[in-house]
Design a protein around this motif. Structure first.
Motif, PDB file in Angstrom:
ATOM      1  N   GLY A 148       3.368 -12.226 -18.378  1.00 37.59           N
ATOM      2  CA  GLY A 148       2.002 -12.728 -18.252  1.00 37.59           C
ATOM      3  C   GLY A 148       1.703 -13.393 -16.935  1.00 37.59           C
ATOM      4  N   VAL A 149       2.573 -13.171 -15.940  1.00 38.89           N
ATOM      5  CA  VAL A 149       2.377 -13.742 -14.606  1.00 38.89           C
ATOM      6  C   VAL A 149       1.507 -12.800 -13.779  1.00 38.89           C
ATOM      7  CG1 VAL A 149       3.548 -14.501 -12.501  1.00 38.89           C
ATOM      8  CG2 VAL A 149       4.614 -14.887 -14.734  1.00 38.89           C
ATOM      9  N   ARG A 150       0.622 -13.355 -12.989  1.00 39.62           N
ATOM     10  CA  ARG A 150      -0.157 -12.561 -12.033  1.00 39.62           C
ATOM     11  C   ARG A 150       0.658 -12.465 -10.743  1.00 39.62           C
ATOM     12  NH1 ARG A 150      -5.478 -16.080 -12.244  1.00 39.62           N
ATOM     13  NH2 ARG A 150      -3.845 -17.648 -12.541  1.00 39.62           N
ATOM     14  N   VAL A 151       0.811 -11.250 -10.229  1.00 38.84           N
ATOM     15  CA  VAL A 151       1.775 -11.018  -9.155  1.00 38.84           C
ATOM     16  C   VAL A 151       1.121 -10.363  -7.944  1.00 38.84           C
ATOM     17  CG1 VAL A 151       3.972  -9.956  -8.528  1.00 38.84           C
ATOM     18  CG2 VAL A 151       3.583 -10.689 -10.889  1.00 38.84           C
ATOM     19  N   ALA A 152       1.416 -10.915  -6.771  1.00 29.54           N
ATOM     20  CA  ALA A 152       1.037 -10.296  -5.506  1.00 29.54           C
ATOM     21  C   ALA A 152       2.289  -9.706  -4.873  1.00 29.54           C
ATOM     22  CB  ALA A 152       0.412 -11.321  -4.570  1.00 29.54           C
ATOM     23  N   SER A 153       2.266  -8.406  -4.652  1.00 27.82           N
ATOM     24  CA  SER A 153       3.378  -7.726  -4.005  1.00 27.82           C
ATOM     25  C   SER A 153       3.111  -7.662  -2.511  1.00 27.82           C
ATOM     26  CB  SER A 153       3.522  -6.308  -4.574  1.00 27.82           C
ATOM     27  OG  SER A 153       4.468  -5.569  -3.841  1.00 27.82           O
ATOM     28  N   TRP A 154       3.975  -8.319  -1.735  1.00 25.46           N
ATOM     29  CA  TRP A 154       3.852  -8.302  -0.274  1.00 25.46           C
ATOM     30  C   TRP A 154       4.874  -7.318   0.269  1.00 25.46           C
ATOM     31  CZ3 TRP A 154       3.694 -14.123   1.594  1.00 25.46           C
ATOM     32  CH2 TRP A 154       2.605 -14.777   0.994  1.00 25.46           C
ATOM     33  N   ASP A 155       4.408  -6.282   0.952  1.00 19.23           N
ATOM     34  CA  ASP A 155       5.322  -5.245   1.415  1.00 19.23           C
ATOM     35  C   ASP A 155       4.710  -4.513   2.602  1.00 19.23           C
ATOM     36  OD1 ASP A 155       6.945  -2.600   1.320  1.00 19.23           O
ATOM     37  OD2 ASP A 155       7.896  -3.800  -0.236  1.00 19.23           O
ATOM     38  N   MET A 156       5.568  -3.923   3.420  1.00 18.17           N
ATOM     39  CA  MET A 156       5.109  -3.125   4.554  1.00 18.17           C
ATOM     40  C   MET A 156       4.721  -1.709   4.141  1.00 18.17           C
ATOM     41  SD  MET A 156       5.037  -4.553   7.592  1.00 18.17           S
ATOM     42  CE  MET A 156       5.449  -3.284   8.787  1.00 18.17           C
ATOM     43  N   SER A 157       5.231  -1.231   3.024  1.00 16.59           N
ATOM     44  CA  SER A 157       5.016   0.152   2.591  1.00 16.59           C
ATOM     45  C   SER A 157       3.710   0.267   1.830  1.00 16.59           C
ATOM     46  CB  SER A 157       6.190   0.615   1.719  1.00 16.59           C
ATOM     47  OG  SER A 157       7.408   0.492   2.432  1.00 16.59           O
ATOM     48  N   ASP A 158       2.653   0.609   2.520  1.00 14.75           N
ATOM     49  CA  ASP A 158       1.318   0.625   1.906  1.00 14.75           C
ATOM     50  C   ASP A 158       1.240   1.527   0.677  1.00 14.75           C
ATOM     51  OD1 ASP A 158       0.156  -1.153   3.713  1.00 14.75           O
ATOM     52  OD2 ASP A 158      -0.205   0.433   5.172  1.00 14.75           O
ATOM     53  N   ASP A 159       1.688   2.780   0.817  1.00 13.01           N
ATOM     54  CA  ASP A 159       1.536   3.736  -0.274  1.00 13.01           C
ATOM     55  C   ASP A 159       2.344   3.326  -1.490  1.00 13.01           C
ATOM     56  OD1 ASP A 159      -0.122   5.215   1.314  1.00 13.01           O
ATOM     57  OD2 ASP A 159       1.419   6.641   1.951  1.00 13.01           O
ATOM     58  N   ARG A 160       3.633   3.005  -1.282  1.00 13.25           N
ATOM     59  CA  ARG A 160       4.484   2.621  -2.413  1.00 13.25           C
ATOM     60  C   ARG A 160       4.039   1.296  -3.002  1.00 13.25           C
ATOM     61  NH1 ARG A 160      10.455   3.354  -0.042  1.00 13.25           N
ATOM     62  NH2 ARG A 160       9.448   2.189   1.617  1.00 13.25           N
ATOM     63  N   ASN A 161       3.545   0.416  -2.149  1.00 11.66           N
ATOM     64  CA  ASN A 161       3.082  -0.880  -2.625  1.00 11.66           C
ATOM     65  C   ASN A 161       1.876  -0.706  -3.544  1.00 11.66           C
ATOM     66  OD1 ASN A 161       3.359  -3.640  -2.743  1.00 11.66           O
ATOM     67  ND2 ASN A 161       2.106  -4.039  -0.949  1.00 11.66           N
ATOM     68  N   ALA A 162       0.928   0.102  -3.111  1.00 11.77           N
ATOM     69  CA  ALA A 162      -0.263   0.340  -3.926  1.00 11.77           C
ATOM     70  C   ALA A 162       0.101   1.052  -5.227  1.00 11.77           C
ATOM     71  CB  ALA A 162      -1.268   1.164  -3.130  1.00 11.77           C
ATOM     72  N   GLU A 163       1.004   2.003  -5.148  1.00 10.16           N
ATOM     73  CA  GLU A 163       1.428   2.730  -6.341  1.00 10.16           C
ATOM     74  C   GLU A 163       2.090   1.801  -7.351  1.00 10.16           C
ATOM     75  OE1 GLU A 163       4.491   6.374  -7.527  1.00 10.16           O
ATOM     76  OE2 GLU A 163       3.993   5.972  -5.434  1.00 10.16           O
ATOM     77  N   ALA A 164       2.845   0.822  -6.839  1.00  5.93           N
ATOM     78  CA  ALA A 164       3.579  -0.092  -7.716  1.00  5.93           C
ATOM     79  C   ALA A 164       2.652  -0.932  -8.586  1.00  5.93           C
ATOM     80  CB  ALA A 164       4.477  -1.004  -6.887  1.00  5.93           C
ATOM     81  N   VAL A 165       1.437  -1.178  -8.120  1.00  7.64           N
ATOM     82  CA  VAL A 165       0.530  -2.058  -8.865  1.00  7.64           C
ATOM     83  C   VAL A 165      -0.725  -1.338  -9.344  1.00  7.64           C
ATOM     84  CG1 VAL A 165       1.350  -4.054  -7.567  1.00  7.64           C
ATOM     85  CG2 VAL A 165      -0.701  -2.862  -6.798  1.00  7.64           C
ATOM     86  N   ALA A 166      -0.763  -0.015  -9.196  1.00  4.84           N
ATOM     87  CA  ALA A 166      -1.986   0.746  -9.441  1.00  4.84           C
ATOM     88  C   ALA A 166      -2.554   0.535 -10.838  1.00  4.84           C
ATOM     89  CB  ALA A 166      -1.733   2.229  -9.196  1.00  4.84           C
TER      90      ALA A 166
ATOM     91  N   VAL B 278      -0.466  -6.375  -1.178  1.00  3.38           N
ATOM     92  CA  VAL B 278      -0.865  -6.959   0.098  1.00  3.38           C
ATOM     93  C   VAL B 278       0.109  -6.484   1.170  1.00  3.38           C
ATOM     94  CG1 VAL B 278      -1.305  -9.081   1.375  1.00  3.38           C
ATOM     95  CG2 VAL B 278      -1.733  -9.004  -1.096  1.00  3.38           C
ATOM     96  N   ARG B 279      -0.416  -5.878   2.213  1.00  2.00           N
ATOM     97  CA  ARG B 279       0.452  -5.451   3.303  1.00  2.00           C
ATOM     98  C   ARG B 279       0.892  -6.679   4.081  1.00  2.00           C
ATOM     99  NH1 ARG B 279       1.229  -3.569   8.492  1.00  2.00           N
ATOM    100  NH2 ARG B 279       2.382  -1.586   8.610  1.00  2.00           N
TER     101      ARG B 279
END
Length: 244
Positions: free
Chosen positions: A29-47, A55-56
């Motif tokens: 139940g935690v709200r999570v911000a993923s900070w990563d350099m990999s835009d595509d994989r990052n967006a896919e991870a939280v889609a 967040v890049r």
């Protein structure tokens, strides 16, 4: 002790241990911000996650970290949980042949990046009177892996940094700990030679690599309210290789 409603930052959240941690936190139940350099994989991870944002962020650049924090606060509020998972392995070569630029890049991401993220989030935790930080080091930071001088040194630095900050904040309800994983079969293996991978496996008494979900279980406990006493600690995740 419920973690629901808290806000977390996971660096390197697009893959590997970071992604496993992010999924585990979302399940709590935690709200999570993923900070990563990999835009595509990052967006896919939280889609498909309404309680997650991508967040890049280049953790080696403090301005990028500040910008990522501002975006996170705007979306969810100030983070009370931070897991620093962003890191790179670098080349597997002897010190005499190690590239100067390779050394600088690995230290900038693995060690200075950890410092940058901690420096950015600690003031908010101090204001709130609560926080949990988990920095991911490595068993290489304890023992040193041959032909991996920058990685080993940077992860040893993460251990020392964590102990220092843990003591600084020990008088407050802010825990700062780290884990020292043995190798896990994640995309970071793509940066390593087969010989180095075989060497790492040969050193693990369990006789297998770490599973990312195993790491996530320990990490999520360390950043939960249940961890109300331990700080400045180094949790072993090495399969028996280094238990000190």
């Amino acid at each position: 002790m419920s973690m629901a409603g808290q806000v977390a930052v996971v660096t390197g959240g697009a893959q590997g241990i970071g992604l496993a941690v992010m999924k585990r936190l979302l399940a709590e139940g935690v709200r999570v911000a993923s900070w990563d350099m990999s835009d595509d994989r990052n967006a896919e991870a939280v889609a498909d996650e309404k309680d997650a944002i991508a967040v890049r962020c280049d953790v080696s650049d403090y301005a990028s970290v500040e910008a990522a924090l501002a975006k996170t606060v705007d979306a969810f509020g100030a983070p009370s949980i931070v897991v620093n998972s962003a890191g790179i392995a670098g080349p597997n070569v002897p010190v005499a042949d190690y590239g100067l630029k390779d050394w600088a890049k690995i230290v900038a991401i693995n060690l200075t990046g950890t410092f940058h993220v901690n420096r950015a989030v600690v003031p908010g935790m101090q204001t709130a009177g609560y926080g949990r930080i988990l920095n991911i080091a490595s068993v290489a930071g304890k023992e040193g892996n041959p032909n991996a001088c920058a990685y080993s040194a940077s992860k040893a630095g993460v251990i020392g940094f964590t102990k220092s900050l843990g003591k600084e904040l020990a008088g407050q309800d802010i825990a700062v700990n780290c884990v020292t994983p043995a190798a896990a079969r994640t995309p970071i293996f793509d940066q390593m030679s087969e010989e180095h991978i075989a060497y790492m496996l040969s050193k693990i008494p369990r006789g297998r690599f770490l599973e990312v979900d195993e790491a996530a279980e320990m990490i999520v406990w360390a950043v939960s309210p249940a961890n109300s006493f331990t700080t400045g600690a180094v949790f072993d995740l090495s399969g028996g290789r280094a238990t000190y």
